[in-house]
Design a protein around this motif. Structure first.
Motif, PDB file in Angstrom:
ATOM      1  N   PRO A 147      -8.581 -10.753   5.902  1.00 13.61           N
ATOM      2  CA  PRO A 147      -7.755 -10.088   6.909  1.00 13.61           C
ATOM      3  C   PRO A 147      -7.834  -8.570   6.748  1.00 13.61           C
ATOM      4  O   PRO A 147      -7.968  -8.055   5.633  1.00 13.61           O
ATOM      5  CB  PRO A 147      -6.349 -10.610   6.613  1.00 13.61           C
ATOM      6  CG  PRO A 147      -6.393 -11.040   5.189  1.00 13.61           C
ATOM      7  CD  PRO A 147      -7.781 -11.507   4.933  1.00 13.61           C
ATOM      8  N   GLU A 148      -7.761  -7.882   7.872  1.00 15.28           N
ATOM      9  CA  GLU A 148      -7.742  -6.417   7.858  1.00 15.28           C
ATOM     10  C   GLU A 148      -6.611  -5.959   8.762  1.00 15.28           C
ATOM     11  O   GLU A 148      -6.799  -5.684   9.942  1.00 15.28           O
ATOM     12  CB  GLU A 148      -9.077  -5.853   8.336  1.00 15.28           C
ATOM     13  CG  GLU A 148     -10.237  -6.134   7.389  1.00 15.28           C
ATOM     14  CD  GLU A 148     -11.506  -5.415   7.812  1.00 15.28           C
ATOM     15  OE1 GLU A 148     -11.443  -4.200   8.082  1.00 15.28           O
ATOM     16  OE2 GLU A 148     -12.551  -6.077   7.891  1.00 15.28           O
ATOM     17  N   ALA A 149      -5.424  -5.923   8.211  1.00 17.08           N
ATOM     18  CA  ALA A 149      -4.234  -5.528   8.967  1.00 17.08           C
ATOM     19  C   ALA A 149      -3.217  -4.953   7.997  1.00 17.08           C
ATOM     20  O   ALA A 149      -3.197  -5.294   6.814  1.00 17.08           O
ATOM     21  CB  ALA A 149      -3.647  -6.721   9.713  1.00 17.08           C
ATOM     22  N   GLU A 150      -2.365  -4.081   8.501  1.00 18.58           N
ATOM     23  CA  GLU A 150      -1.343  -3.447   7.669  1.00 18.58           C
ATOM     24  C   GLU A 150      -0.053  -3.327   8.466  1.00 18.58           C
ATOM     25  O   GLU A 150      -0.040  -2.747   9.557  1.00 18.58           O
ATOM     26  CB  GLU A 150      -1.826  -2.064   7.224  1.00 18.58           C
ATOM     27  CG  GLU A 150      -0.963  -1.409   6.179  1.00 18.58           C
ATOM     28  CD  GLU A 150      -1.594  -0.135   5.645  1.00 18.58           C
ATOM     29  OE1 GLU A 150      -1.280   0.252   4.510  1.00 18.58           O
ATOM     30  OE2 GLU A 150      -2.404   0.491   6.375  1.00 18.58           O
ATOM     31  N   LEU A 151       1.018  -3.914   7.942  1.00 19.49           N
ATOM     32  CA  LEU A 151       2.325  -3.826   8.582  1.00 19.49           C
ATOM     33  C   LEU A 151       2.945  -2.467   8.293  1.00 19.49           C
ATOM     34  O   LEU A 151       3.059  -2.065   7.134  1.00 19.49           O
ATOM     35  CB  LEU A 151       3.239  -4.932   8.069  1.00 19.49           C
ATOM     36  CG  LEU A 151       4.680  -4.908   8.586  1.00 19.49           C
ATOM     37  CD1 LEU A 151       4.721  -5.199  10.081  1.00 19.49           C
ATOM     38  CD2 LEU A 151       5.545  -5.913   7.821  1.00 19.49           C
ATOM     39  N   THR A 191       0.844  -1.181   0.000  1.00 17.01           N
ATOM     40  CA  THR A 191       0.000   0.000   0.000  1.00 17.01           C
ATOM     41  C   THR A 191       0.890   1.245   0.000  1.00 17.01           C
ATOM     42  O   THR A 191       2.110   1.155  -0.104  1.00 17.01           O
ATOM     43  CB  THR A 191      -0.914   0.006   1.232  1.00 17.01           C
ATOM     44  OG1 THR A 191      -0.115   0.180   2.421  1.00 17.01           O
ATOM     45  CG2 THR A 191      -1.686  -1.303   1.343  1.00 17.01           C
ATOM     46  N   THR A 192       0.286   2.410   0.148  1.00 20.50           N
ATOM     47  CA  THR A 192       1.062   3.645   0.174  1.00 20.50           C
ATOM     48  C   THR A 192       1.765   3.848   1.507  1.00 20.50           C
ATOM     49  O   THR A 192       2.655   4.701   1.617  1.00 20.50           O
ATOM     50  CB  THR A 192       0.165   4.858  -0.106  1.00 20.50           C
ATOM     51  OG1 THR A 192      -0.929   4.855   0.824  1.00 20.50           O
ATOM     52  CG2 THR A 192      -0.384   4.797  -1.524  1.00 20.50           C
ATOM     53  N   ARG A 193       1.411   3.059   2.535  1.00 27.45           N
ATOM     54  CA  ARG A 193       2.027   3.256   3.849  1.00 27.45           C
ATOM     55  C   ARG A 193       2.525   1.970   4.496  1.00 27.45           C
ATOM     56  O   ARG A 193       3.067   1.993   5.606  1.00 27.45           O
ATOM     57  CB  ARG A 193       1.041   3.946   4.796  1.00 27.45           C
ATOM     58  CG  ARG A 193      -0.231   3.148   5.054  1.00 27.45           C
ATOM     59  CD  ARG A 193      -1.196   3.916   5.929  1.00 27.45           C
ATOM     60  NE  ARG A 193      -2.348   3.088   6.287  1.00 27.45           N
ATOM     61  CZ  ARG A 193      -3.339   3.501   7.065  1.00 27.45           C
ATOM     62  NH1 ARG A 193      -3.309   4.728   7.575  1.00 27.45           N
ATOM     63  NH2 ARG A 193      -4.359   2.705   7.346  1.00 27.45           N
ATOM     64  N   GLY A 194       2.354   0.828   3.839  1.00 27.29           N
ATOM     65  CA  GLY A 194       2.801  -0.436   4.410  1.00 27.29           C
ATOM     66  C   GLY A 194       2.472  -1.595   3.478  1.00 27.29           C
ATOM     67  O   GLY A 194       2.427  -1.432   2.252  1.00 27.29           O
ATOM     68  N   ILE A 195       2.261  -2.766   4.050  1.00 32.22           N
ATOM     69  CA  ILE A 195       1.801  -3.924   3.285  1.00 32.22           C
ATOM     70  C   ILE A 195       0.653  -4.569   4.057  1.00 32.22           C
ATOM     71  O   ILE A 195       0.623  -4.568   5.288  1.00 32.22           O
ATOM     72  CB  ILE A 195       2.928  -4.961   3.046  1.00 32.22           C
ATOM     73  CG1 ILE A 195       3.552  -5.435   4.364  1.00 32.22           C
ATOM     74  CG2 ILE A 195       3.976  -4.410   2.102  1.00 32.22           C
ATOM     75  CD1 ILE A 195       4.542  -6.581   4.201  1.00 32.22           C
ATOM     76  N   ARG A 196      -0.290  -5.130   3.320  1.00 29.95           N
ATOM     77  CA  ARG A 196      -1.413  -5.818   3.943  1.00 29.95           C
ATOM     78  C   ARG A 196      -1.506  -7.231   3.393  1.00 29.95           C
ATOM     79  O   ARG A 196      -1.227  -7.465   2.202  1.00 29.95           O
ATOM     80  CB  ARG A 196      -2.724  -5.083   3.685  1.00 29.95           C
ATOM     81  CG  ARG A 196      -3.099  -4.985   2.209  1.00 29.95           C
ATOM     82  CD  ARG A 196      -4.525  -4.529   1.992  1.00 29.95           C
ATOM     83  NE  ARG A 196      -4.847  -4.420   0.576  1.00 29.95           N
ATOM     84  CZ  ARG A 196      -5.219  -5.436  -0.192  1.00 29.95           C
ATOM     85  NH1 ARG A 196      -5.299  -6.663   0.321  1.00 29.95           N
ATOM     86  NH2 ARG A 196      -5.501  -5.255  -1.474  1.00 29.95           N
ATOM     87  N   PRO A 197      -1.890  -8.220   4.206  1.00 24.77           N
ATOM     88  CA  PRO A 197      -2.138  -9.552   3.664  1.00 24.77           C
ATOM     89  C   PRO A 197      -3.333  -9.506   2.719  1.00 24.77           C
ATOM     90  O   PRO A 197      -4.322  -8.827   2.994  1.00 24.77           O
ATOM     91  CB  PRO A 197      -2.431 -10.403   4.911  1.00 24.77           C
ATOM     92  CG  PRO A 197      -2.824  -9.418   5.962  1.00 24.77           C
ATOM     93  CD  PRO A 197      -2.100  -8.155   5.658  1.00 24.77           C
ATOM     94  N   ARG A 198      -3.194 -10.160   1.579  1.00 24.45           N
ATOM     95  CA  ARG A 198      -4.288 -10.143   0.597  1.00 24.45           C
ATOM     96  C   ARG A 198      -5.511 -10.859   1.132  1.00 24.45           C
ATOM     97  O   ARG A 198      -5.445 -11.682   2.058  1.00 24.45           O
ATOM     98  CB  ARG A 198      -3.850 -10.799  -0.713  1.00 24.45           C
ATOM     99  CG  ARG A 198      -3.640 -12.314  -0.636  1.00 24.45           C
ATOM    100  CD  ARG A 198      -3.658 -12.916  -2.040  1.00 24.45           C
ATOM    101  NE  ARG A 198      -3.260 -14.313  -2.100  1.00 24.45           N
ATOM    102  CZ  ARG A 198      -4.074 -15.342  -1.926  1.00 24.45           C
ATOM    103  NH1 ARG A 198      -5.338 -15.146  -1.616  1.00 24.45           N
ATOM    104  NH2 ARG A 198      -3.610 -16.587  -2.042  1.00 24.45           N
ATOM    105  N   GLY A 199      -6.660 -10.579   0.511  1.00 21.25           N
ATOM    106  CA  GLY A 199      -7.852 -11.359   0.775  1.00 21.25           C
ATOM    107  C   GLY A 199      -7.819 -12.674   0.015  1.00 21.25           C
ATOM    108  O   GLY A 199      -6.930 -12.918  -0.812  1.00 21.25           O
TER     109      GLY A 199
END
Length: 525
Positions: A507-511, A52-60
């Motif tokens: 999942p709804e999380a962002e590293l 993403t523009t600010r981190g990475i998220r696990p895909r759906g």
């Protein structure tokens, strides 16, 4: 007492260790940069995470929408106002899969008796309505009017069963005649009638045949204008401007360009006014082909950061025509479907269209794809039609997310470093259970994947259990950090993060970041 002891150990480690923060890899997956140069914000492995523009998220996950038993070859969408229909084809039939009675039971066919299911399609509007036009190079051109498929109105002057590709330019339908350098077009605002031949035999120098055509917006010096583009199997492109190919005064060649060998008739997408084409050398914008020598196009390709990986996979899989590209406007994402022919793994590539950052999605075997509404549907050779980034499993199966960062010498390339503790910082709405570790000396080494996190009961009124459901759990964003012990030694260090995904909901999380505590020793010999 155990918690107090753990906190004391952590405090002691911090007192004697050097801190280092690795930002999340917003630059995405990078395989074409020097390993010996510290370049933060990237990943050497990024699977089933999206940058993403600010981190990475696990895909759906992928949620089964429909089943076509003999394998899905093409997907098409008809649109009129707010109404939409989705169609899938196999080798001999077309099926309406807009709202199947069951996702696991094949619906009845709308069209049967075909000899090819490899369709090219486009929407076309006239005063008579909104029509889906589909051709396959083997059967008569098909027209869907919102309720039925037909071969009417007829096309004269050409054999529509030889048409292998269709697109729209200046209110006309254009077609490619299969395995030739001949194209055809119909009168303005018409879906039938007398076809005009466009011979391009004298335009291209490398031979081959026409593969696809499209509209390209260029600035000719007096403002933006649309030109009609023809692309060949050998990687030549010809651009024409005008309104009527039958009139020399109203139709003319703008230029010819080399773009590298394209990977299939569906292996391109539009981005603004530009056209992005998947070739052996990478994803190449036509605007770059206009300005650069073919040898320099890789420097301007969107896939520059994964050039080595792209070329290896393109060479292994180039014999298949099933490469596909789709732009997902709602997610600012493009998905590149890699055919399984010649493949060592089943996967697709994804790119953030805002940042140009890449990642790999494993276990998504795309033979075709289409955007409908705000969703992406993709078909597979195994017979499934799936909604992408939906749910928290891959059709009921667990999937794994992996991030290995770029290797960092931590300011002293020659010295040995011993890692002690690490923590990740996440923004999340649903619980996660990451496994945190480190890899060393340019060689990724991962421990076993963790168990999936336990998600709370449904937080829906009249569905969740009283005193069990967390009523605000799916809407409130929270931050979580936790120090864990990480052991290992090397002269270069990369962060590892692993997740197991196995839930009903996505999942709804962002590293956001990875913090490391390490000790620095003498020169590593």
């Amino acid at each position: 007492m155990p918690n107090l002891r753990r906190k004391a150990v952590a405090a002691q480690a911090r007192a004697h260790s050097i801190p280092k923060t690795f930002p999340a890899p917003v630059r995405g997956w990078v395989t074409s940069e020097s390993l010996a140069i510290d370049q933060p914000g990237a990943a050497s492995i990024l699977e089933n995470f999206f940058p993403t523009t600010r981190g990475i998220r696990p895909r759906g996950g992928r949620l089964r929408h429909a089943t076509i038993t003999d394998g899905v070859i093409s997907l098409m969408a008809w649109r009129s106002g707010t109404a939409e229909r989705i169609f899938a084809s196999d080798a001999d039939s077309i099926y309406n899969i807009t709202s199947p009675a069951s996702p696991t039971v094949q619906p009845a066919a709308d069209v049967t008796g075909l000899t090819s299911g490899f369709f090219s399609s486009t929407m076309f509007s006239t005063s008579g309505g909104d029509f889906l036009i589909a051709v396959n190079g083997a059967n008569d051109r098909r027209v869907y009017n919102g309720s039925t498929w037909s071969t009417s109105p007829s096309i004269t002057g050409a054999t529509s069963s030889t048409f292998s590709y269709v697109w729209v330019f200046k209110n006309r339908l254009f077609f490619i005649q299969k395995d030739t350098l001949v194209a055809w077009c119909l009168p303005v605002d018409s879906i039938g009638g007398a076809a005009t031949q466009i011979s391009l035999s004298g335009v291209f120098k490398k031979g081959g045949s026409l593969l696809f055509g499209t509209t390209w917006s260029v600035d000719a010096g007096d403002g933006m204008d649309d030109v009609c583009v023809f692309v060949t199997t050998t990687g030549e492109m010809a651009a024409f401007a005008g309104t009527d190919p039958a009139l020399p005064t109203a139709w003319g060649l703008v230029g010819t360009y080399d773009i590298g060998q394209p990977l299939g008739p569906n292996a391109y997408f539009r981005a603004g006014g530009d056209v992005i084409i998947a070739t052996l050398d990478g994803l190449v914008p036509l605007s770059a082909a206009k300005e650069k020598d073919p040898a320099a196009l890789t420097l301007a390709s969107i896939t520059r950061t994964i050039e080595d990986e792209w070329r290896a996979q393109a060479l292994a899989r180039q014999s298949s025509r099933a490469w596909s590209c789709v732009k997902w406007v709602a997610r600012s994402m493009a998905i590149i479907g890699l055919p399984s022919v010649g493949a060592s793994e089943v996967c697709c590539y994804v790119v953030n269209l805002l940042t140009g950052a890449w990642a790999k999605y494993t276990n998504w075997d795309l033979s075709c794809s289409v955007e409908a509404g705000s969703l992406i549907y993709f078909g597979t050779p195994g017979g499934g039609v799936y909604i992408g980034e939906a749910g928290g499993t891959d059709d009921g199966q667990t999937y794994l997310s992996t991030f290995v960062g770029r290797y960092d010498h931590l300011g002293s390339p020659a010295s040995a470093k011993t890692t002690r503790m690490a923590r990740t910082t996440w923004l999340y709405r649903k619980p996660i259970n990451p496994r945190v570790s480190c890899s060393f000396n340019y060689l990724p080494k991962l421990p076993p994947y963790p168990a999936a996190a336990s998600h709370p009961s449904l937080d829906v009124w009249d569905a969740g259990l009283w005193d069990v459901a967390l009523w605000d759990s799916s809407t409130t964003q929270q931050t979580v950090t936790r120090w864990v012990s990480v052991t290992g030694q090397g002269f270069s260090v990369a962060p590892n993060v692993q997740l197991t995904n196995s839930h009903v909901a996505p999942p709804e999380a962002e590293l956001v970041s990875f913090d490391l505590l390490y000790e620095q020793g003498g020169i590593a010999v």
